[in-house]
Design a protein around this motif. Structure first.
Motif, mmCIF file in Angstrom:
data_model
loop_
_atom_site.group_PDB
_atom_site.id
_atom_site.type_symbol
_atom_site.label_atom_id
_atom_site.label_comp_id
_atom_site.label_asym_id
_atom_site.label_seq_id
_atom_site.Cartn_x
_atom_site.Cartn_y
_atom_site.Cartn_z
ATOM 1 N N MET A 1 1.880 5.440 3.981
ATOM 2 C CA MET A 1 1.952 4.194 3.319
ATOM 3 C C MET A 1 0.934 3.908 2.169
ATOM 4 S SD MET A 1 1.309 0.602 5.545
ATOM 5 C CE MET A 1 2.421 1.115 6.585
ATOM 6 N N ARG A 2 1.603 3.261 1.279
ATOM 7 C CA ARG A 2 0.745 2.943 0.039
ATOM 8 C C ARG A 2 -0.138 1.584 0.179
ATOM 9 N NH1 ARG A 2 3.822 4.000 -5.387
ATOM 10 N NH2 ARG A 2 5.086 2.247 -4.226
ATOM 11 N N ALA A 3 -1.326 1.849 0.235
ATOM 12 C CA ALA A 3 -2.085 0.452 0.551
ATOM 13 C C ALA A 3 -2.063 -0.446 -0.713
ATOM 14 C CB ALA A 3 -3.398 1.028 0.563
ATOM 15 N N HIS A 4 -1.885 0.023 -1.693
ATOM 16 C CA HIS A 4 -1.550 -0.897 -2.975
ATOM 17 C C HIS A 4 -0.458 -1.781 -2.878
ATOM 18 C CE1 HIS A 4 -1.789 -2.257 -7.029
ATOM 19 N NE2 HIS A 4 -0.391 -1.807 -7.211
ATOM 20 N N PHE A 5 0.788 -1.004 -2.542
ATOM 21 C CA PHE A 5 2.044 -1.822 -2.257
ATOM 22 C C PHE A 5 1.843 -2.847 -1.036
ATOM 23 C CE2 PHE A 5 5.911 -2.484 0.007
ATOM 24 C CZ PHE A 5 6.891 -3.096 -0.931
ATOM 25 N N VAL A 6 1.225 -2.614 -0.139
ATOM 26 C CA VAL A 6 1.070 -3.636 0.907
ATOM 27 C C VAL A 6 0.330 -4.450 0.550
ATOM 28 C CG1 VAL A 6 -0.057 -3.797 3.308
ATOM 29 C CG2 VAL A 6 1.429 -1.655 2.747
ATOM 30 N N LEU A 7 -1.014 -4.348 -0.121
ATOM 31 C CA LEU A 7 -1.857 -5.425 -0.625
ATOM 32 C C LEU A 7 -1.202 -6.437 -1.543
ATOM 33 C CD1 LEU A 7 -5.374 -3.315 -1.103
ATOM 34 C CD2 LEU A 7 -4.561 -4.895 0.807
ATOM 35 N N SER A 8 -0.425 -5.727 -2.468
ATOM 36 C CA SER A 8 0.395 -6.587 -3.435
ATOM 37 C C SER A 8 1.299 -7.438 -2.727
ATOM 38 C CB SER A 8 1.002 -5.600 -4.363
ATOM 39 O OG SER A 8 2.036 -4.842 -3.773
ATOM 40 N N GLU A 9 2.051 -6.826 -1.778
ATOM 41 C CA GLU A 9 2.949 -7.871 -0.755
ATOM 42 C C GLU A 9 2.223 -8.837 -0.215
ATOM 43 O OE1 GLU A 9 6.575 -7.634 -0.430
ATOM 44 O OE2 GLU A 9 6.073 -6.721 -2.514
ATOM 45 N N ARG A 207 11.614 -12.977 0.834
ATOM 46 C CA ARG A 207 11.664 -11.564 0.244
ATOM 47 C C ARG A 207 12.676 -10.477 0.787
ATOM 48 N NH1 ARG A 207 5.448 -9.851 1.010
ATOM 49 N NH2 ARG A 207 5.551 -11.717 2.489
ATOM 50 N N ARG A 208 13.724 -11.313 1.110
ATOM 51 C CA ARG A 208 14.940 -10.485 2.032
ATOM 52 C C ARG A 208 15.568 -9.545 1.269
ATOM 53 N NH1 ARG A 208 16.448 -15.357 0.399
ATOM 54 N NH2 ARG A 208 18.527 -15.748 -0.752
ATOM 55 N N ARG A 209 15.336 -9.722 -0.497
ATOM 56 C CA ARG A 209 15.946 -8.640 -1.179
ATOM 57 C C ARG A 209 15.212 -7.315 -1.054
ATOM 58 N NH1 ARG A 209 17.211 -9.251 -7.814
ATOM 59 N NH2 ARG A 209 18.055 -7.300 -8.066
ATOM 60 N N GLU A 210 13.816 -7.606 -1.240
ATOM 61 C CA GLU A 210 12.934 -6.574 -1.145
ATOM 62 C C GLU A 210 12.979 -5.931 0.087
ATOM 63 O OE1 GLU A 210 12.244 -9.485 -2.277
ATOM 64 O OE2 GLU A 210 10.762 -9.636 -3.931
ATOM 65 N N THR A 211 13.107 -6.734 1.169
ATOM 66 C CA THR A 211 13.197 -5.896 2.485
ATOM 67 C C THR A 211 14.221 -5.043 2.662
ATOM 68 O OG1 THR A 211 13.875 -7.949 3.453
ATOM 69 C CG2 THR A 211 11.338 -7.311 3.663
ATOM 70 N N GLY A 212 15.647 -5.565 2.297
ATOM 71 C CA GLY A 212 16.729 -5.179 2.352
ATOM 72 C C GLY A 212 16.768 -3.658 1.571
ATOM 73 N N ILE A 213 16.164 -3.560 0.350
ATOM 74 C CA ILE A 213 16.067 -2.687 -0.138
ATOM 75 C C ILE A 213 15.330 -1.419 0.378
ATOM 76 C CG2 ILE A 213 15.075 -1.324 -2.411
ATOM 77 C CD1 ILE A 213 15.841 -3.953 -3.725
ATOM 78 N N MET A 214 14.092 -1.877 1.056
ATOM 79 C CA MET A 214 13.482 -1.153 1.818
ATOM 80 C C MET A 214 14.019 -0.397 2.957
ATOM 81 S SD MET A 214 9.895 -3.211 1.486
ATOM 82 C CE MET A 214 8.905 -2.251 2.557
ATOM 83 N N ARG A 215 14.782 -1.239 3.497
ATOM 84 C CA ARG A 215 15.634 -0.745 4.873
ATOM 85 C C ARG A 215 16.683 0.434 4.200
ATOM 86 N NH1 ARG A 215 15.888 -5.966 6.940
ATOM 87 N NH2 ARG A 215 17.992 -6.212 6.013
ATOM 88 N N LEU A 216 17.222 0.142 3.070
ATOM 89 C CA LEU A 216 18.257 1.108 2.562
ATOM 90 C C LEU A 216 17.897 2.344 2.072
ATOM 91 C CD1 LEU A 216 20.469 -1.197 0.424
ATOM 92 C CD2 LEU A 216 21.237 -0.295 2.448
ATOM 93 N N GLY A 218 15.224 3.735 3.644
ATOM 94 C CA GLY A 218 14.574 4.433 4.949
ATOM 95 C C GLY A 218 13.333 4.393 5.336
ATOM 96 N N ALA A 219 13.031 3.143 4.833
ATOM 97 C CA ALA A 219 11.586 2.474 5.154
ATOM 98 C C ALA A 219 11.686 2.346 6.655
ATOM 99 C CB ALA A 219 11.041 1.349 4.320
ATOM 100 N N SER A 220 10.425 2.683 7.396
ATOM 101 C CA SER A 220 10.491 2.413 8.942
ATOM 102 C C SER A 220 10.045 0.980 9.141
ATOM 103 C CB SER A 220 9.273 3.318 9.220
ATOM 104 O OG SER A 220 7.896 2.653 8.830
ATOM 105 N N SER A 221 10.282 0.412 10.249
ATOM 106 C CA SER A 221 10.164 -0.771 10.572
ATOM 107 C C SER A 221 8.694 -1.226 10.392
ATOM 108 C CB SER A 221 10.720 -1.068 12.095
ATOM 109 O OG SER A 221 11.727 -0.646 12.227
ATOM 110 N N PHE A 222 7.698 -0.531 11.076
ATOM 111 C CA PHE A 222 6.259 -0.763 10.832
ATOM 112 C C PHE A 222 5.960 -0.940 9.503
ATOM 113 C CE2 PHE A 222 1.706 0.662 10.366
ATOM 114 C CZ PHE A 222 1.359 -0.161 11.322
ATOM 115 N N TYR A 223 6.507 -0.229 8.455
ATOM 116 C CA TYR A 223 6.077 -0.235 7.033
ATOM 117 C C TYR A 223 6.695 -1.663 6.362
ATOM 118 C CZ TYR A 223 5.646 1.419 2.339
ATOM 119 O OH TYR A 223 5.145 1.449 0.942
ATOM 120 N N ILE A 224 7.845 -1.914 7.073
ATOM 121 C CA ILE A 224 8.511 -3.280 6.331
ATOM 122 C C ILE A 224 7.705 -4.640 7.133
ATOM 123 C CG2 ILE A 224 10.506 -4.751 6.401
ATOM 124 C CD1 ILE A 224 11.948 -2.311 6.516
#
Length: 303
Positions: A1-9, A207-216, A218-224
């Protein structure tokens, strides 16, 4: 998991829902301040019980000449020297009894005059109206009934009274205030949880668009879920910090600089008690919103 992405979100989520996040912080701060206050109030009541119960005594009042005419329990006359020696001997033989002090009628009269100094009733009371008594300090004040059962109703005994009963109303009032604070805290926690759930849902919807892309991809549930849960945890932790500031402020300004000076008879809880509660308040502040966000996201995002 990239910490920078999580922090930006997390930053994006907090900025988008700034007003709701502020409402969560305030509601969590108030509810946790009430929680901490209730815990400290419970410690204060227990401390006062230990302090005052250790000082209370059981009083065995003896019949005098006036009581022989007015009180049915003294119909056989005033207490005799033999009866006093018998009562004293039995008290000293009881393992439950720590100390026994015999107060004469003149000593009772002096103490009464001192307590009622300046009052009109003090002028009409005479020494012969006062009763001799045994003031008994018990090893275990909770076992007052043992002394009452042994001496109440005996010849020469007017009454057996437990000073602890005079404090029960005060402690019942304090316990009632504490329960009211707990009830208010529970109400505030419900409000805070509803705010947290709504805030997380609004954030997830925005942020449903971003989470939808993440699911497509293959992002894990925990990551989302992680950015949303951390947002709630940060808001809760800030609320916990504000609650700690409130508790410290109440201790410093209301207790140390006001109540302790106005009511010197009460031994108020110290800083060690306050500091011991703060980690618990912070832990609840961080965990409660995290758990609420976790369950809210499981249903809303269907991950």
């Amino acid at each position: 998991m990239r910490a920078h992405f999580v922090l930006s979100e997390i930053g994006v989520g907090l900025r988008r829902n700034l007003t709701m996040t502020f409402a969560v912080i305030v509601s969590v701060a108030l509810s946790l301040a009430l929680l901490g206050g209730s815990l400290l109030a419970n410690q204060q009541v227990n401390s006062m019980k230990d302090f005052w119960y250790d000082k209370v005594q059981v009083s065995i009042f003896l019949c005098n000449e006036n009581d022989a005419d007015n009180a049915p329990q003294c119909a056989r006359g005033a207490v005799t020297e033999d009866q006093k020696e018998e009562i004293l001997g039995e008290l000293e033989a009881m393992q439950l009894v720590d100390e026994v002090y015999e107060e004469s009628a003149s000593e009772a009269y002096d103490r009464y005059q001192e307590q009622q100094q300046g009052q009109p009733i003090a002028a009409v009371v005479t020494p012969d109206q006062m009763q001799e008594s045994f003031r008994v300090k018990l090893v275990d004040p909770e076992r007052y009934d043992v002394v009452a059962t042994a001496f109440a109703g005996r010849d020469g005994v007017y009454s057996v009274e437990d000073q602890r009963a005079q404090l029960e109303n005060l402690f019942a009032l304090l316990n009632g205030v504490n329960y009211a604070a707990l009830g208010l805290m529970a109400l505030m926690l419900v409000v805070a949880l509803l705010l947290i759930v709504n805030t997380v849902r609004v954030s997830a919807f925005s942020r449903r668009r971003e989470t939808g892309i993440m699911r497509l991809v293959g992002a894990s549930s925990f990551y989302i879920q992680m950015p949303f849960i951390l947002e709630a945890a940060i808001a809760g932790l800030l609320g916990g910090l504000f609650a700690c500031v409130l508790l410290i402020g109440v201790k410093y300004f209301a207790i140390n600089n006001f109540l302790a000076q106005e009511i010197p008879l009460i031994n108020f809880i110290g800083w060690d008690a306050v500091i011991s509660v703060l980690p618990f308040v912070l832990a609840v502040g961080a965990l409660m919103p995290s758990v609420a966000a976790f369950f809210a996201l499981r249903k809303y995002l269907k991950v």
